[in-house]
Design an enzyme around this catalytic site. Structure first.
Site, PDB file in Angstrom:
ATOM      1  N   CYS A 116       0.829  -1.228   0.000  1.00 53.14           N
ATOM      2  CA  CYS A 116       0.000   0.000   0.000  1.00 53.14           C
ATOM      3  C   CYS A 116       0.852   1.261   0.000  1.00 53.14           C
ATOM      4  O   CYS A 116       0.357   2.344  -0.316  1.00 53.14           O
ATOM      5  CB  CYS A 116      -0.919  -0.002   1.204  1.00 53.14           C
ATOM      6  SG  CYS A 116      -1.948  -1.468   1.250  1.00 53.14           S
ATOM      7  N   HIS A 256      -3.869   6.845   2.326  1.00 50.99           N
ATOM      8  CA  HIS A 256      -4.185   5.515   1.792  1.00 50.99           C
ATOM      9  C   HIS A 256      -5.576   5.102   2.274  1.00 50.99           C
ATOM     10  O   HIS A 256      -5.926   5.331   3.445  1.00 50.99           O
ATOM     11  CB  HIS A 256      -3.130   4.519   2.270  1.00 50.99           C
ATOM     12  CG  HIS A 256      -3.463   3.101   1.950  1.00 50.99           C
ATOM     13  ND1 HIS A 256      -3.760   2.690   0.670  1.00 50.99           N
ATOM     14  CD2 HIS A 256      -3.564   1.997   2.740  1.00 50.99           C
ATOM     15  CE1 HIS A 256      -4.033   1.397   0.688  1.00 50.99           C
ATOM     16  NE2 HIS A 256      -3.925   0.956   1.924  1.00 50.99           N
ATOM     17  N   ASN A 286     -10.117  -0.588  -1.007  1.00 51.42           N
ATOM     18  CA  ASN A 286      -8.656  -0.505  -0.894  1.00 51.42           C
ATOM     19  C   ASN A 286      -8.017  -1.082  -2.160  1.00 51.42           C
ATOM     20  O   ASN A 286      -8.027  -2.294  -2.357  1.00 51.42           O
ATOM     21  CB  ASN A 286      -8.228  -1.290   0.348  1.00 51.42           C
ATOM     22  CG  ASN A 286      -6.733  -1.251   0.602  1.00 51.42           C
ATOM     23  OD1 ASN A 286      -5.962  -0.760  -0.230  1.00 51.42           O
ATOM     24  ND2 ASN A 286      -6.322  -1.786   1.733  1.00 51.42           N
TER      25      ASN A 286
HETATM   26  O1  UT7 Z   1      -4.123  -1.648   3.262  1.00 52.86           O
HETATM   27  C1  UT7 Z   1      -3.243  -2.597   3.786  1.00 52.86           C
HETATM   28  C2  UT7 Z   1      -3.280  -2.655   5.246  1.00 52.86           C
HETATM   29  N1  UT7 Z   1      -4.537  -3.168   5.698  1.00 52.86           N
HETATM   30  C3  UT7 Z   1      -5.251  -2.464   6.560  1.00 52.86           C
HETATM   31  O2  UT7 Z   1      -4.908  -1.372   6.919  1.00 52.86           O
HETATM   32  C4  UT7 Z   1      -6.503  -3.140   7.119  1.00 52.86           C
HETATM   33  C5  UT7 Z   1      -6.538  -2.965   8.598  1.00 52.86           C
HETATM   34  N2  UT7 Z   1      -7.618  -3.722   9.241  1.00 52.86           N
HETATM   35  C6  UT7 Z   1      -8.921  -3.390   9.108  1.00 52.86           C
HETATM   36  O3  UT7 Z   1      -9.299  -2.496   8.396  1.00 52.86           O
HETATM   37  C7  UT7 Z   1      -9.893  -4.131   9.992  1.00 52.86           C
HETATM   38  O4  UT7 Z   1      -9.182  -4.885  10.921  1.00 52.86           O
HETATM   39  C8  UT7 Z   1     -10.891  -5.053   9.252  1.00 52.86           C
HETATM   40  C9  UT7 Z   1     -11.871  -4.229   8.455  1.00 52.86           C
HETATM   41  C10 UT7 Z   1     -10.130  -5.994   8.330  1.00 52.86           C
HETATM   42  C11 UT7 Z   1     -11.694  -5.877  10.240  1.00 52.86           C
HETATM   43  O5  UT7 Z   1     -12.349  -5.020  11.149  1.00 52.86           O
HETATM   44  P1  UT7 Z   1     -12.188  -5.197  12.717  1.00 52.86           P
HETATM   45  O6  UT7 Z   1     -13.020  -4.176  13.323  1.00 52.86           O
HETATM   46  O7  UT7 Z   1     -10.727  -5.173  13.044  1.00 52.86           O
HETATM   47  O8  UT7 Z   1     -12.805  -6.607  12.971  1.00 52.86           O
HETATM   48  P2  UT7 Z   1     -12.153  -7.907  13.639  1.00 52.86           P
HETATM   49  O9  UT7 Z   1     -11.262  -8.598  12.673  1.00 52.86           O
HETATM   50  O10 UT7 Z   1     -11.593  -7.535  14.980  1.00 52.86           O
HETATM   51  O11 UT7 Z   1     -13.434  -8.785  13.879  1.00 52.86           O
HETATM   52  C12 UT7 Z   1     -14.492  -8.368  14.779  1.00 52.86           C
HETATM   53  C13 UT7 Z   1     -15.685  -9.274  14.596  1.00 52.86           C
HETATM   54  C14 UT7 Z   1     -15.312 -10.748  14.599  1.00 52.86           C
HETATM   55  O12 UT7 Z   1     -16.374 -11.462  15.201  1.00 52.86           O
HETATM   56  P3  UT7 Z   1     -16.291 -11.956  16.718  1.00 52.86           P
HETATM   57  O13 UT7 Z   1     -15.071 -12.828  16.778  1.00 52.86           O
HETATM   58  O14 UT7 Z   1     -16.158 -10.703  17.539  1.00 52.86           O
HETATM   59  O15 UT7 Z   1     -17.584 -12.683  16.895  1.00 52.86           O
HETATM   60  C15 UT7 Z   1     -15.257 -11.110  13.162  1.00 52.86           C
HETATM   61  O16 UT7 Z   1     -15.489 -12.464  12.915  1.00 52.86           O
HETATM   62  O17 UT7 Z   1     -16.272  -9.030  13.311  1.00 52.86           O
HETATM   63  C16 UT7 Z   1     -16.352 -10.252  12.593  1.00 52.86           C
HETATM   64  N3  UT7 Z   1     -16.186  -9.952  11.179  1.00 52.86           N
HETATM   65  C17 UT7 Z   1     -17.222  -9.722  10.352  1.00 52.86           C
HETATM   66  N4  UT7 Z   1     -18.547  -9.680  10.557  1.00 52.86           N
HETATM   67  C18 UT7 Z   1     -19.320  -9.381   9.490  1.00 52.86           C
HETATM   68  C19 UT7 Z   1     -15.037  -9.862  10.487  1.00 52.86           C
HETATM   69  N5  UT7 Z   1     -15.292  -9.565   9.205  1.00 52.86           N
HETATM   70  C20 UT7 Z   1     -16.634  -9.466   9.096  1.00 52.86           C
HETATM   71  C21 UT7 Z   1     -17.503  -9.176   8.028  1.00 52.86           C
HETATM   72  N6  UT7 Z   1     -18.834  -9.141   8.278  1.00 52.86           N
HETATM   73  N7  UT7 Z   1     -17.061  -8.927   6.778  1.00 52.86           N
END
Ligand code: UT7
Length: 331
Positions: A116, A256, A286
């Site tokens: 990125c 970004h 992204n």
């Molecule tokens: O550009 C390159 C670098 N990349 C980035 O900068 C990305 C950085 N990370 C992010 O943007 C975020 O971490 C994500 C968008 C990928 C994920 O969001 P988050 O708020 O960090 O969610 P999480 O991974 O901590 O998951 C929280 C909950 C989980 O459920 P439980 O375990 O709390 O029951 C996940 O299973 O949200 C769940 N979850 C979803 N639910 C519905 C994860 N993805 C989804 C989804 N829809 N698509």
């Protein structure tokens, strides 16, 4: 400080026609439009459909768009750098394919891999060639076909990424505009959180790597999120401080587009309001190395000569950085 600076004198962009909406993703993985919108800010992303179409297809269109607007003869281009992690092939470089296709017959060309942050790393590299006096016209392309390496059964990753490419033209200037300063960083310990396991020389492609889905992006989202929030904000603030740029002096933050919450954190750390933050994450998601040039492409008409821009990125590697650009023309 050299007398010659590298001015951005043109911008081009391209996104594919196909729109993958949150609604369509709801039919592919267990997710909701509400979850994606509130957790990332993304509503839709573009996908490059069709057989045998690599990222070069989008890079070529972006450069053609820039050349049409600037009326530059491609034969005058000295160097073309393509920042991407989704090159058409492992080799040759996608930059070679793009340069040939647009008729840049006098240019040399190569790819840069910094995920990125790729566009910022390439922009700084190109600017140094201009400042040294070696070259006069350099094209910097950033783009990725993330759909080619996306696991559309992994809801934590597939909802973020999309396809697209943008580019800028760099030319020398003795005016007080151009690429003014940069801070670029990398930390290889980030590998474990964000990578694609197979297909390189460590784990070449095999039936087993395909069966175990190792040719897709692996991301530990929340860990990457924490690094991204801290580092992108910090480096943007450092760059502003060391150039004595107060919030009122900054016309635009150009961050970004990975997650709106990361963008908001960077804006708040630099002390600027949302109306001065370039944003198109809701439409493109992204696009990895494509996000920053696509922002410049979308906002070009609003830019004025002398505007101070802070470009900032964080991504796989880890890689991150910020570049201070003083805009060189009225959009
Ligand atoms: O550009 C390159 C670098 N990349 C980035 O900068 C990305 C950085 N990370 C992010 O943007 C975020 O971490 C994500 C968008 C990928 C994920 O969001 P988050 O708020 O960090 O969610 P999480 O991974 O901590 O998951 C929280 C909950 C989980 O459920 P439980 O375990 O709390 O029951 C996940 O299973 O949200 C769940 N979850 C979803 N639910 C519905 C994860 N993805 C989804 C989804 N829809 N698509």
């Amino acid at each position: 400080m050299t007398d010659i600076r590298a001015a951005i004198t043109g911008v081009g962009g391209y996104v594919p026609d196909y729109i993958l909406t949150n609604k369509e993703l709801e039919t592919m993985v267990e997710t909701t439009d509400e979850w994606i919108t509130s957790r990332t800010g993304i509503k839709e992303r573009r996908i490059l459909k069709g057989e045998n179409k690599g990222v070069s297809v989008m890079g070529i269109e972006a450069v053609k768009d820039m050349l049409a607007k600037t009326h530059v003869d491609p034969k005058e281009i000295d160097l073309l750098i393509f920042a991407t992690v989704t090159a058409d092939m492992t080799f040759p470089a996608t930059a070679n394919i793009v340069a040939s296709s647009i008729g840049a017959v006098n240019a040399f060309s190569y790819d840069i891999s910094a995920a990125c942050s790729g566009f910022l790393f390439a922009l700084t590299t190109g600017a140094s060639f201009i400042e040294s006096g070696m070259y006069k016209k350099i094209v910097i392309v950033g783009g990725d076909k993330m759909s080619a390496i996306m696991d559309y059964t992994d809801r934590t990753t597939c909802i973020i990424f999309g396809d697209g490419a943008g580019c800028v033209l760099l030319e020398p200037t003795t005016e007080d505009v151009g690429v003014m300063d940069s801070i670029l960083k990398s930390d290889g310990s980030g590998e474990s959180y964000l990578h694609m396991k197979a297909g390189g020389s460590r784990i070449p492609a095999s039936h087993q790597t395909v069966e175990s889905r190792q040719h897709y992006v692996y991301q530990e989202g929340s860990a990457v999120f924490k690094f991204a929030v801290t580092n992108m904000a910090e480096v943007s603030a450092q760059l502003a401080e060391r150039n004595n740029l107060k919030p009122d002096d900054i016309a635009w933050l150009v961050p970004h587009q990975a997650n709106k919450r990361i963008i908001d954190a960077a804006a708040s750390r630099v002390g600027i309001t949302e109306d001065k933050v370039m944003m198109n994450i809701e439409r493109y998601g992204n696009t990895t190395a494509g996000t920053i040039p696509l922002l410049l492409w979308d906002y070009e008409k609003q830019l004025k000569k002398g505007d101070n821009l802070i470009l900032a990125a964080f991504g796989g590697g880890f890689t991150w950085g910020a570049v201070y650009v003083k805009w060189a023309y009225n959009g």
